[in-house]
Scaffold this active site. Structure first.
Site, PDB file in Angstrom:
ATOM      1  N   GLY A   1      -9.820   8.129  -1.270  1.00 58.43           N
ATOM      2  CA  GLY A   1      -9.325   9.495  -1.345  1.00 58.43           C
ATOM      3  C   GLY A   1     -10.266  10.486  -1.990  1.00 58.43           C
ATOM      4  O   GLY A   1     -10.241  11.676  -1.653  1.00 58.43           O
TER       5      GLY A   1
ATOM      6  N   SER B   1       0.796  -1.229   0.000  1.00 59.21           N
ATOM      7  CA  SER B   1       0.000   0.000   0.000  1.00 59.21           C
ATOM      8  C   SER B   1       0.826   1.275   0.000  1.00 59.21           C
ATOM      9  O   SER B   1       0.265   2.372  -0.140  1.00 59.21           O
ATOM     10  CB  SER B   1      -0.934   0.015   1.213  1.00 59.21           C
ATOM     11  OG  SER B   1      -0.204   0.126   2.417  1.00 59.21           O
TER      12      SER B   1
ATOM     13  N   THR C   1      -6.606   8.063   5.589  1.00 57.53           N
ATOM     14  CA  THR C   1      -6.410   6.958   4.657  1.00 57.53           C
ATOM     15  C   THR C   1      -7.792   6.504   4.210  1.00 57.53           C
ATOM     16  O   THR C   1      -8.790   6.842   4.834  1.00 57.53           O
ATOM     17  CB  THR C   1      -5.674   5.758   5.300  1.00 57.53           C
ATOM     18  OG1 THR C   1      -6.505   5.218   6.325  1.00 57.53           O
ATOM     19  CG2 THR C   1      -4.353   6.155   5.901  1.00 57.53           C
TER      20      THR C   1
ATOM     21  N   ARG D   1      -4.174   9.088 -11.942  1.00 54.29           N
ATOM     22  CA  ARG D   1      -5.097   9.442 -10.842  1.00 54.29           C
ATOM     23  C   ARG D   1      -4.298   9.890  -9.607  1.00 54.29           C
ATOM     24  O   ARG D   1      -3.324   9.260  -9.215  1.00 54.29           O
ATOM     25  CB  ARG D   1      -5.953   8.230 -10.499  1.00 54.29           C
ATOM     26  CG  ARG D   1      -6.942   8.452  -9.330  1.00 54.29           C
ATOM     27  CD  ARG D   1      -6.404   7.932  -8.029  1.00 54.29           C
ATOM     28  NE  ARG D   1      -7.410   7.893  -6.971  1.00 54.29           N
ATOM     29  CZ  ARG D   1      -7.138   7.633  -5.706  1.00 54.29           C
ATOM     30  NH1 ARG D   1      -5.902   7.387  -5.326  1.00 54.29           N
ATOM     31  NH2 ARG D   1      -8.088   7.615  -4.795  1.00 54.29           N
TER      32      ARG D   1
ATOM     33  N   THR E   1       1.763   7.022   0.122  1.00 55.82           N
ATOM     34  CA  THR E   1       0.927   5.919  -0.363  1.00 55.82           C
ATOM     35  C   THR E   1       1.243   5.543  -1.799  1.00 55.82           C
ATOM     36  O   THR E   1       1.792   6.360  -2.556  1.00 55.82           O
ATOM     37  CB  THR E   1      -0.569   6.350  -0.310  1.00 55.82           C
ATOM     38  OG1 THR E   1      -1.400   5.231  -0.590  1.00 55.82           O
ATOM     39  CG2 THR E   1      -0.883   7.438  -1.315  1.00 55.82           C
TER      40      THR E   1
END
Ligand code: ASP
Length: 359
Positions: free
Chosen positions: A267, A89, A264, A241, A231
């Site tokens: 988003g 992640s 988190t 994106r 992230t």
């Protein structure tokens, strides 16, 4: 300062974090400092609660303990998590976008100067948190993206490296094969007409974790506060994106006068609600960090009430105020969210709340 023990709900619980199932103190409603008489006590937290998260906390804590800055502690702690190849992640080993390319997002903020820096869609650099810090400290800008972010990182000597681990590539390939029955990709089972979903989930349990990010927030000996969110973003996202993580006010916000917050989860909703800034404003209005996290989740749900009733996007928020009080809340689920905490009292996990249990 009041007696430390009397201020906390102290439970000892054994939590299985990878190989070392350690007895870790579990804290809730916990404050490191006395509001009436604030003495400065360094502390560092992260939303990551696995073994790497714990290692990151020890690294950050060592910097704080020896008088280092919150900015340094946050960066070095975030780097530990970014460099973990097993973590799909964040950073190196993160799941790629739909084209199989790992694109990383990260933001950094210094609550003392209100300076901020971020990178988005950064490819081939293992530690985007450090690049974001340099954008903050060594440019007049806040956000660099894509090719420009990479060029900037290379100018600072960051090596270009392949971020796609075999583990992440296999998960991506499996996703691609399973994604649609109307394209020409096929899983090993498709000719035998096996139940796709079952074997898919069995072989690749990670694949359901489409979200994942880490927030690191710290207060140093001077009472200065810093934060970082880093992230690989939503897995299999469209090329280009950008999530909330590199957006100041969405995935992260820090204000020395108040505290810090990070997000988190999905988003898109965090960006639209400026959730981290909202949490800091709530704390400024006197809400505890725990209440601020809950308030932000409630705000998101309320905004959709008319247009999309019953929408509870999957988010997890963390917050800390300048007194060292903590907060952590998740939108839904049947387990309390946790975060890692390191202070002069050792390593512990903070036990947060589920805003909408049963949803
Ligand atoms: N918030 C991140 C994003 O939307 C992903 C996550 O936290 O899981 O990119």
């Amino acid at each position: 300062m009041k007696n430390f023990i009397s201020r906390r709900n102290f439970l000892i619980k054994t939590t299985g974090a990878g190989a070392s199932a350690l007895a870790v103190p579990l804290l809730s409603g916990f404050a490191f400092q006395d509001k009436a008489k604030p003495g400065i006590k360094p502390v560092i937290i992260t939303s990551h609660t696995n073994e790497t998260g714990q290692k990151a906390m020890e690294t950050g804590w060592e910097i704080l303990r020896t008088g280092g800055s919150a900015v340094d502690a946050v960066e070095k702690a975030a780097n530990i998590i970014e460099l973990d190849p097993e973590d799909t992640s964040v950073g190196y080993g993160g799941l790629p976008n739909e084209r199989g390319v790992v694109q990383l997002d990260a933001s950094f903020m210094d609550g003392k100067t209100y300076s901020a820096g971020a990178v988005a869609c950064l490819e081939n650099i293992k530690t985007p948190a450090s690049v974001a810090r340099l954008v903050m400290q060594r440019t007049d800008h806040v956000l660099l993206v894509g090719a420009g972010a990479l060029e900037f990182a290379k100018a600072w000597g960051f090596p270009e490296e392949n971020l796609l681990t075999e583990k992440a590539r296999k998960i991506w390939l499996r996703w691609k094969e399973e994604m649609s029955s109307s394209d020409d990709w096929g899983s090993p089972e498709h000719l035998q007409n096996l139940s796709k979903n079952e074997s898919y989930r069995h072989d690749f349990p990670d694949i359901e974790h489409h979200y994942g990010t880490t927030n690191v927030l710290a207060i140093d000996n001077n009472g200065d506060i810093a934060g970082c969110t880093t992230t690989s973003g939503l897995s299999f996202k469209l090329n280009g994106r950008v999530g909330d993580s590199p957006i100041i006010g969405a995935g992260l916000y820090v204000d020395n006068e108040v505290g810090a917050a990070g997000a988190t989860g999905r988003g898109e909703d965090v960006i639209k609600s400026c959730a981290s800034y909202y949490m800091v404003l709530r704390m400024k209005d006197g809400r505890t960090p725990q209440q601020a996290c809950q308030d932000a989740l409630q705000m998101i749900v309320d905004r959709y009430k008319k247009v999309n009733p019953g929408y509870y996007p999957s988010e997890k928020f963390v917050a800390i105020n300048k007194y060292g009080e903590l907060g952590c809340a998740i939108m839904r689920g049947n387990r309390n969210p946790q975060m890692s905490v390191r202070s002069d009292k050792g390593y512990s996990r903070y036990d947060g709340t589920v805003a909408f249990p049963g949803k």
